[in-house]
Design a protein around this motif. Structure first.
Motif, mmCIF file in Angstrom:
data_model
loop_
_atom_site.group_PDB
_atom_site.id
_atom_site.type_symbol
_atom_site.label_atom_id
_atom_site.label_comp_id
_atom_site.label_asym_id
_atom_site.label_seq_id
_atom_site.Cartn_x
_atom_site.Cartn_y
_atom_site.Cartn_z
ATOM 1 N N THR A 1 -41.815 -13.255 -35.819
ATOM 2 C CA THR A 1 -41.235 -13.618 -34.535
ATOM 3 C C THR A 1 -41.678 -15.017 -34.112
ATOM 4 O O THR A 1 -42.770 -15.480 -34.475
ATOM 5 N N LEU A 2 -40.834 -15.695 -33.353
ATOM 6 C CA LEU A 2 -41.101 -17.048 -32.866
ATOM 7 C C LEU A 2 -40.980 -17.066 -31.353
ATOM 8 O O LEU A 2 -40.098 -16.416 -30.783
ATOM 9 N N ASP A 3 -41.842 -17.824 -30.696
ATOM 10 C CA ASP A 3 -41.644 -18.090 -29.273
ATOM 11 C C ASP A 3 -41.011 -19.467 -29.150
ATOM 12 O O ASP A 3 -41.560 -20.459 -29.611
ATOM 13 N N LEU A 4 -39.837 -19.508 -28.553
ATOM 14 C CA LEU A 4 -39.125 -20.785 -28.420
ATOM 15 C C LEU A 4 -39.453 -21.411 -27.073
ATOM 16 O O LEU A 4 -39.232 -20.811 -26.027
ATOM 17 N N HIS A 5 -39.973 -22.631 -27.127
ATOM 18 C CA HIS A 5 -40.452 -23.306 -25.930
ATOM 19 C C HIS A 5 -39.299 -23.998 -25.209
ATOM 20 O O HIS A 5 -38.358 -24.514 -25.834
ATOM 21 N N ALA A 6 -39.405 -24.050 -23.885
ATOM 22 C CA ALA A 6 -38.327 -24.599 -23.077
ATOM 23 C C ALA A 6 -38.032 -26.060 -23.396
ATOM 24 O O ALA A 6 -36.870 -26.484 -23.396
ATOM 25 N N ARG B 1 -26.347 -17.686 -26.115
ATOM 26 C CA ARG B 1 -26.363 -16.706 -27.208
ATOM 27 C C ARG B 1 -27.798 -16.387 -27.620
ATOM 28 O O ARG B 1 -28.110 -15.250 -27.989
ATOM 29 N N PHE B 2 -28.665 -17.383 -27.549
ATOM 30 C CA PHE B 2 -30.073 -17.134 -27.846
ATOM 31 C C PHE B 2 -30.666 -16.143 -26.844
ATOM 32 O O PHE B 2 -31.340 -15.180 -27.221
ATOM 33 N N HIS B 3 -30.437 -16.367 -25.549
ATOM 34 C CA HIS B 3 -31.023 -15.500 -24.539
ATOM 35 C C HIS B 3 -30.505 -14.066 -24.652
ATOM 36 O O HIS B 3 -31.218 -13.123 -24.277
ATOM 37 N N ALA B 4 -29.304 -13.889 -25.178
ATOM 38 C CA ALA B 4 -28.778 -12.530 -25.373
ATOM 39 C C ALA B 4 -29.549 -11.776 -26.449
ATOM 40 O O ALA B 4 -29.578 -10.539 -26.450
ATOM 41 N N LEU B 5 -30.179 -12.508 -27.379
ATOM 42 C CA LEU B 5 -30.940 -11.890 -28.470
ATOM 43 C C LEU B 5 -32.443 -11.874 -28.212
ATOM 44 O O LEU B 5 -33.167 -11.051 -28.777
ATOM 45 N N ALA B 6 -32.931 -12.792 -27.400
ATOM 46 C CA ALA B 6 -34.371 -13.014 -27.260
ATOM 47 C C ALA B 6 -35.045 -11.875 -26.499
ATOM 48 O O ALA B 6 -34.407 -11.082 -25.790
ATOM 49 N N ARG B 7 -36.364 -11.819 -26.656
ATOM 50 C CA ARG B 7 -37.177 -10.806 -25.994
ATOM 51 C C ARG B 7 -38.179 -11.502 -25.062
ATOM 52 O O ARG B 7 -39.288 -11.868 -25.484
ATOM 53 N N ILE C 1 -38.126 -14.358 -30.438
ATOM 54 C CA ILE C 1 -36.970 -13.949 -31.225
ATOM 55 C C ILE C 1 -37.392 -13.893 -32.685
ATOM 56 O O ILE C 1 -38.215 -14.707 -33.131
ATOM 57 N N ASP C 2 -36.891 -12.921 -33.425
ATOM 58 C CA ASP C 2 -37.180 -12.866 -34.855
ATOM 59 C C ASP C 2 -36.573 -14.085 -35.536
ATOM 60 O O ASP C 2 -35.441 -14.490 -35.231
ATOM 61 N N ARG C 3 -37.327 -14.652 -36.467
ATOM 62 C CA ARG C 3 -36.848 -15.842 -37.171
ATOM 63 C C ARG C 3 -35.501 -15.575 -37.853
ATOM 64 O O ARG C 3 -34.605 -16.431 -37.847
ATOM 65 N N GLY C 4 -35.357 -14.397 -38.449
ATOM 66 C CA GLY C 4 -34.103 -14.074 -39.121
ATOM 67 C C GLY C 4 -32.926 -14.021 -38.161
ATOM 68 O O GLY C 4 -31.810 -14.438 -38.501
ATOM 69 N N GLN C 5 -33.149 -13.493 -36.964
ATOM 70 C CA GLN C 5 -32.081 -13.455 -35.963
ATOM 71 C C GLN C 5 -31.685 -14.863 -35.540
ATOM 72 O O GLN C 5 -30.493 -15.161 -35.368
ATOM 73 N N LEU C 6 -32.666 -15.721 -35.362
ATOM 74 C CA LEU C 6 -32.381 -17.095 -34.944
ATOM 75 C C LEU C 6 -31.632 -17.847 -36.033
ATOM 76 O O LEU C 6 -30.660 -18.565 -35.747
ATOM 77 N N MET D 1 -47.509 -28.275 -40.401
ATOM 78 C CA MET D 1 -48.694 -28.017 -39.587
ATOM 79 C C MET D 1 -48.988 -26.527 -39.549
ATOM 80 O O MET D 1 -48.151 -25.715 -39.984
ATOM 81 N N PRO D 2 -50.159 -26.111 -39.069
ATOM 82 C CA PRO D 2 -50.486 -24.687 -39.049
ATOM 83 C C PRO D 2 -49.503 -23.893 -38.192
ATOM 84 O O PRO D 2 -48.956 -24.412 -37.209
ATOM 85 N N PRO D 3 -49.292 -22.629 -38.537
ATOM 86 C CA PRO D 3 -48.317 -21.807 -37.806
ATOM 87 C C PRO D 3 -48.902 -21.256 -36.509
ATOM 88 O O PRO D 3 -49.214 -20.070 -36.391
ATOM 89 N N VAL D 4 -49.037 -22.122 -35.516
ATOM 90 C CA VAL D 4 -49.606 -21.698 -34.237
ATOM 91 C C VAL D 4 -48.600 -21.874 -33.098
ATOM 92 O O VAL D 4 -48.982 -21.952 -31.931
ATOM 93 N N GLY D 5 -47.300 -21.947 -33.433
ATOM 94 C CA GLY D 5 -46.273 -21.925 -32.403
ATOM 95 C C GLY D 5 -45.494 -23.202 -32.193
ATOM 96 O O GLY D 5 -44.569 -23.222 -31.367
ATOM 97 N N LEU D 6 -45.829 -24.277 -32.916
ATOM 98 C CA LEU D 6 -45.147 -25.548 -32.685
ATOM 99 C C LEU D 6 -44.142 -25.912 -33.774
ATOM 100 O O LEU D 6 -43.140 -26.581 -33.496
#
Length: 369
Positions: free
Chosen positions: A49-54, A69-75, A106-111, A307-312
């Motif tokens: 899963t990924l957190d997408l930043h504003a 469409r993203f917001h319809a899938l996102a959690r 959102i799951d990476r695969g869904q995105l 870079m390391p997988p810490v959300g960026l």
């Protein structure tokens, strides 16, 4: 009457950054071809899963006309963090989901599926592995394929990840091991099959830190929890331990020994995964990675700033793709567009890579917190 043709643009890699770039270009009527070495969109799992930043990932989706469409899938409830004590599993800190949906999950695969569905059919040429690129004297670039064929383009965009085949045309940098390895496992139907773990993790993510080791668990869609055992260890830690990574029982025994003294509710992650173990050594490019501009070729995403997988990383890859596409639309000359994009992207990625390195140190501290 002379007419100016649109530039021939190739994107290498059908990941999030490359697809965002293709989508924004097509929105503005520009032709683009994406070359992907995998045989199809379903060739392999796309990760967690990924957190997408504003201000990055969501800004890119807004530019691509896909934010609704993203917001319809996102959690949005997935933007929840809890930190637990390793010895007792008692909560040490907790952060609830943001009321403003600034970082929904959102799951990476869904995105990726959302982006693939948004581009013109046939844009992605699957099973088309690239072996390298050669910048040409006239400012164009020759794309070399693994089957021995080649095609020329006005611009080749390397969006092909950590081990990019495009990067050598611009930079001699190669990724280096961070000293941290993630060992991934997973839990299916967690609310019914693993209810105690589901309660520990909650709707978002759980973090437990010790000395040189951490446990991270994240709720994905469809009742799945993806967990990572993070270790500060040599890349060949399993060789020194005499463990065959294909021997699930041996890996399990070794991890249980390493996490001796941790609360049994946390050691459940080591004992009961449904998906075995996947060893993932973390590599990065130097935080200061940059290059001298070369006409006809550029990079985005992990190809430019692994870079390391810490959300960026994913967020920046998508913003890279959107920024590059918008520059190509705004500028009359392709080379001017690429220079404008690189002048913004490179300083931004240096800052983000530095922050990500610090984030990894926070995620997997060398000494007990």
């Amino acid at each position: 009457m002379n007419s100016v043709r649109d530039p021939r643009i190739a994107i290498v890699g059908a990941g999030l950054g490359g697809l965002t770039c293709a989508r924004v270009l097509q929105q503005h009527g520009r032709a683009v071809t994406v070359f992907e070495r995998e045989a199809s969109a379903a060739a392999r799992p796309q990760g967690g899963t990924l957190d997408l930043h504003a201000d990055t990932g969501q800004a890119a989706l807004r530019a691509a006309g896909l934010l609704d469409r993203f917001h319809a899938l996102a959690r949005p409830e997935g933007d929840e963090w809890r930190v637990l004590d390793f010895a007792t599993a008692a909560p040490l800190a907790q952060q609830g989901p943001s009321a403003s949906d600034t970082r929904p999950e959102i799951d990476r695969g869904q995105l990726r599926g959302l982006l693939l569905d948004s581009i013109t059919g046939g844009t992605v040429r699957w099973d088309r592995a690239v072996s390298g690129v050669t910048p040409l004297a006239d400012g164009t670039c020759r794309l070399l394929f693994a089957d021995g064929t080649a095609e020329d383009f006005d611009l080749v965009i390397g969006a092909d990840g950590a081990w990019s085949r495009v990067r050598p045309a611009l930079s001699h940098a190669v990724p280096g091991y961070t000293g941290v390895t993630f060992i991934e496992t997973g839990f299916d139907h967690c609310d019914t099959r693993h209810p105690d773990l589901a309660r520990l993790v909650g709707n978002g993510s759980m973090l437990v830190k010790g000395a040189g080791m951490s446990l991270v668990a994240q709720r994905n869609s469809n009742g799945h929890i993806r967990a990572y055992i993070a270790l500060r260890a040599p890349q060949d830690w399993h060789v020194a331990a005499g463990i065959d990574l294909g021997d699930e029982r041996a890996v399990r025994r070794h991890l249980l020994m390493m996490f001796d003294g941790w609360d049994e509710s946390l050691r459940y992650i080591l004992r009961n995964g449904d998906n075995g173990f996947v060893n993932r050594s973390l590599f990065v490019l130097p935080a200061s990675h940059t290059w001298e501009h070369v006409p006809g070729v550029t990079l985005l995403g992990d190809a430019a700033h692994l870079m390391p997988p810490v959300g960026l990383g994913a967020n920046l890859a998508m913003l890279d793709g959107a920024d590059l596409a918008r520059a190509l639309v705004a500028e009359s000359r392709t080379d001017d567009a690429v220079r404008a994009y690189e002048s913004v992207m490179l300083p931004r990625s240096i800052e983000a890579a530095t922050a990500s390195a610090q984030g990894l140190d926070h995620l997997v501290p060398a000494i007990a917190p």
